[in-house]
Design a protein around this motif. Sequence first.
Motif, PDB file in Angstrom:
ATOM      1  N   GLU A   3      12.283   2.125  -9.529  1.00  0.00           N
ATOM      2  CA  GLU A   3      12.523   2.631  -8.178  1.00  0.00           C
ATOM      3  C   GLU A   3      11.705   3.900  -7.920  1.00  0.00           C
ATOM      4  O   GLU A   3      11.161   4.087  -6.833  1.00  0.00           O
ATOM      5  N   ILE A   6       8.091   2.975  -7.283  1.00  0.00           N
ATOM      6  CA  ILE A   6       7.926   2.436  -5.926  1.00  0.00           C
ATOM      7  C   ILE A   6       7.940   3.576  -4.910  1.00  0.00           C
ATOM      8  O   ILE A   6       7.103   3.622  -4.003  1.00  0.00           O
ATOM      9  N   LEU A  15       2.031   1.955  -0.670  1.00  0.00           N
ATOM     10  CA  LEU A  15       3.001   0.940  -0.274  1.00  0.00           C
ATOM     11  C   LEU A  15       3.610   1.303   1.068  1.00  0.00           C
ATOM     12  O   LEU A  15       3.718   2.471   1.412  1.00  0.00           O
ATOM     13  N   GLN A  18       8.923  -0.162   4.027  1.00  0.00           N
ATOM     14  CA  GLN A  18       9.703  -1.396   3.966  1.00  0.00           C
ATOM     15  C   GLN A  18       8.846  -2.471   3.311  1.00  0.00           C
ATOM     16  O   GLN A  18       7.645  -2.551   3.572  1.00  0.00           O
ATOM     17  N   GLU A  19       9.469  -3.302   2.494  1.00  0.00           N
ATOM     18  CA  GLU A  19       8.715  -4.296   1.732  1.00  0.00           C
ATOM     19  C   GLU A  19       7.884  -5.211   2.619  1.00  0.00           C
ATOM     20  O   GLU A  19       6.762  -5.545   2.300  1.00  0.00           O
ATOM     21  N   ARG A  24       6.709  -8.178  -2.772  1.00  0.00           N
ATOM     22  CA  ARG A  24       6.501  -7.144  -3.766  1.00  0.00           C
ATOM     23  C   ARG A  24       7.182  -7.592  -5.059  1.00  0.00           C
ATOM     24  O   ARG A  24       8.284  -7.165  -5.362  1.00  0.00           O
ATOM     25  N   GLU A  65       1.824  -7.295  -1.264  1.00  0.00           N
ATOM     26  CA  GLU A  65       1.605  -5.869  -1.054  1.00  0.00           C
ATOM     27  C   GLU A  65       1.395  -5.179  -2.394  1.00  0.00           C
ATOM     28  O   GLU A  65       0.517  -4.340  -2.552  1.00  0.00           O
ATOM     29  N   CYS A  66       2.196  -5.564  -3.376  1.00  0.00           N
ATOM     30  CA  CYS A  66       2.197  -4.842  -4.639  1.00  0.00           C
ATOM     31  C   CYS A  66       2.871  -5.682  -5.717  1.00  0.00           C
ATOM     32  O   CYS A  66       3.695  -6.532  -5.423  1.00  0.00           O
ATOM     33  N   CYS A  93      -2.906  -8.860  -5.209  1.00  0.00           N
ATOM     34  CA  CYS A  93      -2.088  -7.700  -4.854  1.00  0.00           C
ATOM     35  C   CYS A  93      -2.977  -6.575  -4.349  1.00  0.00           C
ATOM     36  O   CYS A  93      -4.025  -6.304  -4.924  1.00  0.00           O
TER      37      CYS A  93
END
Length: 129
Positions: A3, A6, A15, A18-19, A24, A65-66, A93
């Motif tokens: 966490e 991120i 990033l 928001q996902e 992700r 995204e990641c 990614c």
Amino acid sequence: KTETAINIGIAAGLLDAQEGERGRPVFTSSDFEINGSFLMQDMVGRLRTVADQAQAAKDGARMFECLVIDGTCLEVALQPENAVDFVAACRTCRTVICCRVSPKQKGAVVRLIKQSEKAITLAIGDGAN
């Protein structure tokens, strides 16, 4: 922790907050543990699934995204029999975040990506883990 990694990625602008719909994938060793035992086959299975999703995303000109992976999972992903799937997942990614990894693992990721993709890579961190 994952966490924290991120959140640092968000703060650094790597990033989105928001996902979003790009996805992700996150590989945290605790997700593959039962009664304190790491279930390597489950992690390898998930890596293969994400690699397949990555290939489908690439064919559709989309990207994750990641990808976020911790040191225990990265150790498995870097094994020769899993490296192709790891590179396939990373290939689509925008960002790959490896957290709680050793300097040796950082170097292995850089070498693997440079050899496989001829891409520019960056490995940063204070080494404190």
